[in-house]
Write a protein that holds these residues in place. Structure first.
Motif, PDB file in Angstrom:
ATOM      1  N   UNK A   1       0.834  -1.203   0.000  1.00 57.11           N
ATOM      2  CA  UNK A   1       0.000   0.000   0.000  1.00 57.11           C
ATOM      3  C   UNK A   1       0.870   1.255   0.000  1.00 57.11           C
ATOM      4  N   UNK A   2       1.918   1.250   0.822  1.00 59.94           N
ATOM      5  CA  UNK A   2       2.833   2.395   0.815  1.00 59.94           C
ATOM      6  C   UNK A   2       3.592   2.467  -0.506  1.00 59.94           C
ATOM      7  N   UNK A   3       3.948   1.314  -1.042  1.00 60.56           N
ATOM      8  CA  UNK A   3       4.615   1.295  -2.343  1.00 60.56           C
ATOM      9  C   UNK A   3       3.745   1.857  -3.451  1.00 60.56           C
ATOM     10  N   UNK A   4       2.436   1.739  -3.293  1.00 58.60           N
ATOM     11  CA  UNK A   4       1.498   2.280  -4.274  1.00 58.60           C
ATOM     12  C   UNK A   4       1.069   3.699  -3.929  1.00 58.60           C
ATOM     13  N   UNK A   5       1.726   4.305  -2.935  1.00 58.50           N
ATOM     14  CA  UNK A   5       1.528   5.734  -2.687  1.00 58.50           C
ATOM     15  C   UNK A   5       0.697   6.107  -1.492  1.00 58.50           C
ATOM     16  N   UNK A   6       0.197   5.126  -0.717  1.00 55.39           N
ATOM     17  CA  UNK A   6      -0.632   5.460   0.443  1.00 55.39           C
ATOM     18  C   UNK A   6       0.152   6.338   1.424  1.00 55.39           C
TER      19      UNK A   6
ATOM     20  N   UNK B   1      -9.619   4.174   1.946  1.00 61.33           N
ATOM     21  CA  UNK B   1      -9.696   2.862   1.307  1.00 61.33           C
ATOM     22  C   UNK B   1      -9.719   1.801   2.405  1.00 61.33           C
ATOM     23  N   UNK B   2     -10.825   1.081   2.526  1.00 62.07           N
ATOM     24  CA  UNK B   2     -10.982   0.071   3.575  1.00 62.07           C
ATOM     25  C   UNK B   2     -10.706  -1.319   3.001  1.00 62.07           C
TER      26      UNK B   2
ATOM     27  N   UNK C   1      -1.422   9.303  -2.023  1.00 58.42           N
ATOM     28  CA  UNK C   1      -1.944  10.249  -1.052  1.00 58.42           C
ATOM     29  C   UNK C   1      -3.130   9.770  -0.244  1.00 58.42           C
ATOM     30  N   UNK C   2      -3.523   8.510  -0.406  1.00 53.31           N
ATOM     31  CA  UNK C   2      -4.734   8.017   0.248  1.00 53.31           C
ATOM     32  C   UNK C   2      -4.438   7.482   1.649  1.00 53.31           C
ATOM     33  N   UNK C   3      -5.482   7.415   2.453  1.00 55.82           N
ATOM     34  CA  UNK C   3      -5.431   6.741   3.747  1.00 55.82           C
ATOM     35  C   UNK C   3      -6.119   5.393   3.605  1.00 55.82           C
ATOM     36  N   UNK C   4      -5.461   4.358   4.098  1.00 55.19           N
ATOM     37  CA  UNK C   4      -6.007   3.006   4.053  1.00 55.19           C
ATOM     38  C   UNK C   4      -6.438   2.607   5.460  1.00 55.19           C
ATOM     39  N   UNK C   5      -7.584   1.965   5.557  1.00 51.08           N
ATOM     40  CA  UNK C   5      -8.047   1.377   6.822  1.00 51.08           C
ATOM     41  C   UNK C   5      -7.904  -0.132   6.685  1.00 51.08           C
TER      42      UNK C   5
END
Length: 233
Positions: free
Chosen positions: A33-38, A61-62, A88-92
């Motif tokens: 997820x961090x590798x994809x920009x989260x 993004x859940x 730039x997104x936040x993942x849950x």
């Protein structure tokens, strides 16, 4: 460095430094997820909490373990997640073992979440911080998951400046029950490449640090120091 390897249920007190290991698949997914920009990952206490956070912040993004479900945007699979643009997104994230383990040590002074994909960076950060005692939380199978224990022992050896040959550790993970279940399709919400992606050593150059932010436990990437010339990576 003094090390302990404990399952979640064996945590009788809060450690000072904890490395929470979930190779297949929570923290491989987090690294992807961090590798994809989260920007960050919020570790949810329950599926209900994850959905509540998503309802409060619809652009988040859940994701969860298992098959797709209403209200969730993704599942806990690196093979499926790697095609998403999370800039730039936040993942849950809510999983069966990994997020539970991280939340169990949320009061520790330093919490790292790890898998093989960030093993080297995690070990370097432990060395940089001069950690004398580290508790490795083996999240899978009530502390007996071979892939998690192998990864934890490998990180411990690298952090302690010992030999860094990963071959035997990766073989143990490849032969684990979790790897077999993913390969055989026992676990839902999986991609055929998941096992291989979980066994990519040092795929990402960052460690992952979890800390309290307001009332939430939040995971963020942390740029670990590059290995110095002549020292183990």
């Amino acid at each position: 460095m003094e090390t302990r390897f404990l399952g979640i249920a064996e945590l009788t007190r809060t450690p000072s430094v904890a490395v929470v290991v979930d190779v297949m698949r929570a923290f491989t997914v987090a690294a992807w997820a961090f590798g994809r920009g989260a920007e960050k990952i919020v570790l949810a206490e329950s599926l209900t909490d994850a959905l509540a956070l998503k309802a409060r912040c619809p652009d988040w993004v859940a994701l969860k373990d298992g098959p797709p479900a209403p209200g969730f945007d993704a599942v806990n699979s690196p093979g499926l997640l790697r095609s998403l643009d999370l800039g730039g997104r936040t993942v849950v994230q809510k999983t069966t073992a990994g997020t539970v383990g991280a939340l169990a040590v949320k009061e520790a002074s330093l919490v790292l979440c790890a898998g093989f994909v960030v093993a080297g960076a995690t070990a370097r950060l432990l060395r940089q911080r001069g950690c004398d005692a580290v508790t490795f939380v083996v999240t899978g199978e009530e502390g007996r998951a071979e892939e998690d224990l192998a990864c934890a022992q490998y990180i411990a050896r690298r952090a302690d400046g010992g030999g860094a040959d990963a071959t035997a550790f990766l073989r143990r993970a490849a032969d684990s029950r979790a790897a077999a279940e993913l390969t055989e399709g026992v676990r839902q919400g999986a991609h055929p490449d998941d096992v291989a992606l979980c066994l990519e050593l040092d795929r990402f150059p960052f460690a992952m640090v979890a800390s309290r932010e307001d009332s939430l436990m939040v995971l963020r990437p942390y740029a670990a120091p590059s290995p110095a010339d002549g020292t183990p990576a």
